[in-house]
Design an enzyme around this catalytic site. Structure first.
Site, mmCIF file in Angstrom:
data_model
loop_
_atom_site.group_PDB
_atom_site.id
_atom_site.type_symbol
_atom_site.label_atom_id
_atom_site.label_comp_id
_atom_site.label_asym_id
_atom_site.label_seq_id
_atom_site.Cartn_x
_atom_site.Cartn_y
_atom_site.Cartn_z
ATOM 1 N N LYS A 61 135.966 53.147 61.126
ATOM 2 C CA LYS A 61 136.955 53.691 60.200
ATOM 3 C C LYS A 61 136.376 53.673 58.787
ATOM 4 C CE LYS A 61 140.576 54.205 62.981
ATOM 5 N NZ LYS A 61 141.371 55.436 63.112
ATOM 6 N N ASP A 105 141.494 65.812 64.443
ATOM 7 C CA ASP A 105 142.461 64.954 65.111
ATOM 8 C C ASP A 105 143.855 65.353 64.624
ATOM 9 O OD1 ASP A 105 144.139 62.979 66.063
ATOM 10 O OD2 ASP A 105 143.053 61.306 65.202
ATOM 11 N N LYS A 164 144.750 63.184 71.671
ATOM 12 C CA LYS A 164 145.680 62.067 71.837
ATOM 13 C C LYS A 164 146.976 62.610 72.420
ATOM 14 C CE LYS A 164 143.655 59.500 67.988
ATOM 15 N NZ LYS A 164 143.840 58.920 66.656
#
Length: 341
Positions: A144, A221, A244
């Site tokens: 991250k 994303d 996701k």
């Protein structure tokens, strides 16, 4: 398929560590489990809206799951409910037919899924974690970024890359930077082998320009929740899509994005949103359908407990998905609170 009944449960699970979706710490993970029942068979699904990312609340997900169980149109349901209901239907079919879950989702699924390790925390923890993952045989790790000065983080990325050797390095900024900040970072990591940089800009419309000016491979994303699968044809600057299902609206929709991604030469990566074992089994099914790309399921390790009697063996660099999905996974009733239908 005619459904004879369903049950809806709510869970609250403690988190063993400080996961940081969007830089925010969550003390517990909350979600819903739906159990569909037909002729003695049952199938479980999970709806766990992720605070800070999902548009729906847990109560809205429960409302939509009730509507879906009553025959409602999935197109009118929120993303996490669509994922839960689709997964429960697949699990019900698997239970009825005796076929493993991944064989229902794809005609040629992978028998083994490689996993991507997740690196977070202070510098020492990141470097020691990376060294351990390299020695364990991980094919990819994710770091991250977007939480400190861009040049300082670029220096860490360079150090981390040298430590990892041939392990693929993925970076995720969660839309933290302005164009100028992202430009500084990308210029500072020029020459460092990066598999991709995920969502660096809070103004996603500038991603093509950033790719053109820096040459850094980019991944989508959050942007996927704002477009349709066919819109990827206009995203030739993208090297990867991070899928996701909890946030995208299910396994089928995730696979639609994967098909369109392949048409533009991008890879598709299955990824988690801090789901429990029920949802994670669905994500492993998606990862098996996508093939050899390492899946980002390391958020599962943040759970201090699970709704499954036996936690899933996801602590290593790979998992025998065929064996795992071929097993029975008993659900713990004690942490569940039944929600009135």
């Amino acid at each position: 398929m005619r459904l004879l009944g369903y049950r809806l449960y709510r869970y609250r699970l403690p988190l063993a560590g400080p996961p940081a979706p969007g830089g925010k710490s969550l003390p517990v993970r909350e979600g819903l489990l739906i159990r569909l029942e037909e002729d003695g068979a049952c199938g479980w699904g999970e709806a766990a809206p992720l605070p800070g990312f999902s548009r729906e609340t847990l109560e809205e997900a429960a409302r939509d799951l009730r509507a879906l169980a009553a025959g409602g149109d999935p197109a009118h349901a929120c993303s996490s409910a669509r994922f839960a209901f689709e997964l429960a239907r697949l699990n019900l079919e698997s239970s009825s037919s005796g076929r493993p879950l991944h064989a229902l989702l794809s005609p040629h699924p992978a028998e083994e899924v490689r996993l991507c390790g997740l690196l977070e925390g202070p510098l020492e923890a990141v470097l020691s974690g990376a060294e351990g993952m390299r020695e364990a045989g991980y094919a990819a790790v994710k770091l991250k970024v977007g939480r400190a000065d861009p040049e300082e983080e670029a220096a860490l990325v360079g150090e981390l890359s040298a430590l990892l050797g041939g392990v693929q390095l993925r970076l995720d900024a969660n839309r933290a930077w302005s164009f100028g900040e992202a430009l500084r970072f990308c210029r500072a990591v020029r020459g460092v082998p990066i598999e991709y940089l995920e969502e660096p800009l809070f103004e996603a419309g500038d991603l093509p320009l950033l790719a053109e000016e820096t040459g850094v491979p980019l991944a989508l994303d959050e942007t996927l929740r704002e477009i349709e699968p066919e819109d990827l044809a206009r995203c030739r600057h993208v090297r990867a899509v991070v899928l996701k299902p909890t946030l995208l609206g299910g396994l089928s929709r995730s696979l639609a994005f994967a098909r369109e991604a392949r048409r533009i030469g991008a890879v598709a990566v299955a990824s988690s949103s801090y789901e429990s074992g029920i949802g994670t089994l669905g994500l492993l099914t998606l990862a098996a359908a996508l093939g050899e790309v390492p899946a980002g399921l390391d958020t599962y390790r943040a759970l201090g407990e699970d709704v499954l009697e036996d936690p899933l063996p996801l602590a290593g660099p790979r998992v025998d998905v065929a064996a795992l999905l071929g097993e029975e996974h008993a659900v713990r009733v004690d942490p569940l609170e039944e929600v009135a239908a």
